[in-house]
Motif scaffolding. Structure first.
Motif, mmCIF file in Angstrom:
data_model
loop_
_atom_site.group_PDB
_atom_site.id
_atom_site.type_symbol
_atom_site.label_atom_id
_atom_site.label_comp_id
_atom_site.label_asym_id
_atom_site.label_seq_id
_atom_site.Cartn_x
_atom_site.Cartn_y
_atom_site.Cartn_z
ATOM 1 N N THR A 134 0.653 -1.220 0.084
ATOM 2 C CA THR A 134 0.077 0.110 -0.060
ATOM 3 C C THR A 134 0.839 1.323 0.141
ATOM 4 O O THR A 134 0.534 2.329 -0.458
ATOM 5 N N ARG A 135 1.905 1.308 0.918
ATOM 6 C CA ARG A 135 2.674 2.365 0.959
ATOM 7 C C ARG A 135 3.474 2.697 -0.400
ATOM 8 O O ARG A 135 3.837 3.527 -0.742
ATOM 9 N N GLU A 136 3.859 1.549 -0.960
ATOM 10 C CA GLU A 136 4.511 1.500 -2.317
ATOM 11 C C GLU A 136 3.783 2.085 -3.177
ATOM 12 O O GLU A 136 4.108 2.948 -4.168
ATOM 13 N N ILE A 137 2.520 1.646 -3.355
ATOM 14 C CA ILE A 137 1.409 2.217 -4.316
ATOM 15 C C ILE A 137 1.160 3.898 -4.238
ATOM 16 O O ILE A 137 1.236 4.822 -5.248
ATOM 17 N N ALA A 138 1.147 3.946 -2.828
ATOM 18 C CA ALA A 138 1.130 5.480 -2.582
ATOM 19 C C ALA A 138 2.204 6.409 -3.092
ATOM 20 O O ALA A 138 2.180 7.452 -3.466
ATOM 21 N N SER A 139 3.481 5.765 -2.894
ATOM 22 C CA SER A 139 4.662 6.382 -3.157
ATOM 23 C C SER A 139 4.760 6.672 -4.718
ATOM 24 O O SER A 139 5.209 7.404 -4.976
ATOM 25 N N MET A 140 4.477 5.640 -5.218
ATOM 26 C CA MET A 140 4.394 5.717 -6.718
ATOM 27 C C MET A 140 3.601 6.772 -7.421
ATOM 28 O O MET A 140 3.900 7.668 -8.368
ATOM 29 N N ALA A 141 2.134 6.950 -6.742
ATOM 30 C CA ALA A 141 1.257 8.000 -7.165
ATOM 31 C C ALA A 141 2.106 9.253 -6.834
ATOM 32 O O ALA A 141 1.813 10.408 -7.388
ATOM 33 N N GLY A 142 2.689 9.428 -5.720
ATOM 34 C CA GLY A 142 3.315 10.781 -5.395
ATOM 35 C C GLY A 142 4.342 11.079 -6.427
ATOM 36 O O GLY A 142 4.511 12.306 -6.816
ATOM 37 N N THR A 143 4.936 10.035 -6.860
ATOM 38 C CA THR A 143 6.283 10.188 -7.799
ATOM 39 C C THR A 143 5.640 10.714 -9.198
ATOM 40 O O THR A 143 6.265 11.473 -9.695
ATOM 41 N N VAL A 144 4.527 10.281 -9.667
ATOM 42 C CA VAL A 144 3.883 10.575 -10.692
ATOM 43 C C VAL A 144 3.599 12.338 -10.373
ATOM 44 O O VAL A 144 3.723 12.938 -11.586
ATOM 45 N N ASP A 145 2.981 12.490 -9.455
ATOM 46 C CA ASP A 145 2.646 14.014 -9.106
ATOM 47 C C ASP A 145 3.993 14.833 -9.102
ATOM 48 O O ASP A 145 4.119 15.998 -9.613
ATOM 49 N N ASP A 146 5.077 14.292 -8.727
ATOM 50 C CA ASP A 146 6.354 15.038 -8.679
ATOM 51 C C ASP A 146 6.824 15.312 -9.812
ATOM 52 O O ASP A 146 7.398 16.186 -10.265
ATOM 53 N N LEU A 147 6.823 14.277 -10.758
ATOM 54 C CA LEU A 147 7.300 14.343 -11.942
ATOM 55 C C LEU A 147 6.385 15.337 -12.899
ATOM 56 O O LEU A 147 6.825 16.145 -13.785
ATOM 57 N N LEU A 148 5.223 15.525 -12.744
ATOM 58 C CA LEU A 148 4.212 16.367 -13.492
ATOM 59 C C LEU A 148 4.670 17.943 -12.974
ATOM 60 O O LEU A 148 4.574 18.658 -13.779
ATOM 61 N N ARG A 149 5.213 17.997 -12.023
ATOM 62 C CA ARG A 149 5.691 19.295 -11.407
ATOM 63 C C ARG A 149 7.236 19.493 -11.324
ATOM 64 O O ARG A 149 7.669 20.674 -11.263
ATOM 65 N N LEU A 150 7.758 18.575 -12.175
ATOM 66 C CA LEU A 150 9.267 18.772 -12.219
ATOM 67 C C LEU A 150 9.820 19.794 -12.917
ATOM 68 O O LEU A 150 9.169 20.126 -14.148
ATOM 69 N N GLU A 151 10.698 20.451 -12.441
ATOM 70 C CA GLU A 151 11.380 21.578 -13.179
ATOM 71 C C GLU A 151 12.794 21.095 -13.788
ATOM 72 O O GLU A 151 13.386 20.354 -13.344
ATOM 73 N N MET A 152 12.778 21.557 -15.157
ATOM 74 C CA MET A 152 14.034 20.942 -15.815
ATOM 75 C C MET A 152 15.213 21.698 -15.179
ATOM 76 O O MET A 152 15.276 22.641 -14.661
ATOM 77 N N PRO A 153 16.308 20.800 -15.625
ATOM 78 C CA PRO A 153 17.732 21.267 -14.971
ATOM 79 C C PRO A 153 18.013 22.560 -15.778
ATOM 80 O O PRO A 153 17.603 22.853 -16.997
#
Length: 371
Positions: free
Chosen positions: A11-30
């Motif tokens: 469950t925690r892994e799934i929640a972490s994966m969802a958070g990672t997708v949100d983080d990627l959508l907000r990701l700023e380029m180098p």
């Protein structure tokens, strides 16, 4: 069988994966990444379906002339046969991308054959030709886009009881409160996205029917009015997609004693806005009356369900105009009457109208056409 601890870790892994997708959508380029993403937007074969796809460009773009043409499968959008399916996208206008931020852009395009001919559904091409004939007249447009938000599962207006109705119309127009305004989160997000993108959005409001809203684009000059309204619709489609809500541009989404949805076209030329403008406006109104049926045919699908003479509309069978009246084909504002110059409002177009068709037709009839 899964042990209790393993289940919790999953469950925690799934929640972490969802958070990672949100983080990627907000990701700023180098800082050293120069490439950008350009989202190419066009109008599909129905004349209402908005299509888009992104591509990577080597660096920031400041002008349309720097953008490459692109292509798509027109047989999948109802715009080309399968045996000769390639349609070419010509970039026409650039907007900042509120979803990706940075130097990323949205690109409004129109569509051509490989032989450089506009395809039949390319209404922008003909509209632009008309505007180019008389740019010195400075045609200004203000487009009032009404729309309805529908709950996804039942395709029923947002906030309404399932298979039921809320209280009668009255408290909802520009209303405030959980029992009056449904969808404000979407409306406010769209407003900010339009400002960020560079669209000339001038306001927004809750409409008479609950779950129905409006935003206004303009004043915009000539062809940019159509470009900006299409991109504003695109942004609204994307935002409602994120919220799991359906955007409806149906001119009469709920039958019965409920207001329909229009896209009123406010219009003026330089001559209308200057001294002596009242006479120019009156001649324009006369011209619109003479071509009433031609305009009605071009003002949106299903508009006969809306233009009934009720719910702040005029009957589609007869042209009418008045000062301050919202039950006429054309409304003249009190301020315009007092100053004897200004603008007029064509209230006939439906919410699903094509802004390229409507703006160019209004311009042609009132300004270029001589009865």
């Amino acid at each position: 069988q899964t042990k209790r601890g393993e289940h919790h870790r999953t469950t925690r892994e799934i929640a972490s994966m969802a958070g990672t997708v949100d983080d990627l959508l907000r990701l700023e380029m180098p800082a050293d990444e120069k490439r950008i993403i350009a989202e190419y937007i066009w109008v599909g074969g129905s004349g209402l379906d908005i299509r888009s796809k992104p591509r990577t460009l080597p660096g920031p773009v400041k002008a349309v002339s720097e953008l490459p043409k692109w292509n798509y499968d027109g047989s999948s959008t109802g715009q080309a046969p399968g045996e000769d399916s390639e349609v070419i996208l010509y970039p026409q206008a650039i907007f900042r991308d509120p979803f990706r931020g940075g130097d990323n852009i949205l690109v409004m395009c129109d569509c051509y054959t490989p032989q450089r001919q506009p395809i039949p559904t390319n209404t922008r091409y003909a509209a632009n030709k008309l505007f180019e004939q008389a740019l010195d007249t400075e045609p200004w447009f203000g487009l009032e886009q009404e729309y309805t938000l529908l709950e996804k599962e039942h395709k029923w207006p947002l906030g309404w009881p399932v298979n039921g109705y809320p209280g009668a119309q009255g408290p909802y127009y520009c209303g405030v409160g959980a029992d009056k305004a449904w969808g404000r989160r979407i409306v406010d997000a769209h407003y900010k996205a339009c400002v960020y993108a560079g669209i000339k959005i001038s306001g927004t409001n809750g409409e008479v029917m609950p779950g129905q809203w409006e935003f206004q684009v303009g004043p915009a000059i000539g062809i940019e009015a159509g470009d900006q309204l299409w991109v504003a619709r695109y942004l609204l489609e994307r935002i409602t997609e994120l919220e799991g809500v359906i955007l409806s541009l149906d001119p009469k989404p709920v039958e019965g004693d409920w207001n329909g949805a229009g896209c009123h076209c406010n219009f003026s030329t330089k001559a209308m806005r200057e001294d002596g403008g009242w006479e120019v406006i009156m001649q324009a109104v006369t011209n619109l009356e003479l071509r009433h049926q031609e305009h009605i045919k071009a003002y949106g699908e299903g508009n006969e369900r809306r233009l009934t003479g009720r719910h702040e509309t005029a009957s589609m069978d007869k042209f009418s105009w008045a000062v301050a009246s919202r039950g006429t084909s054309v409304r003249i504002g009190r301020d315009t009457e007092a100053k004897k110059k200004g603008y007029m409002e064509d209230r006939r177009p439906a919410s699903n109208m094509d802004p390229y068709v409507v703006t160019s037709l209004v311009f042609e009839t009132t300004t270029l056409w001589k009865p």
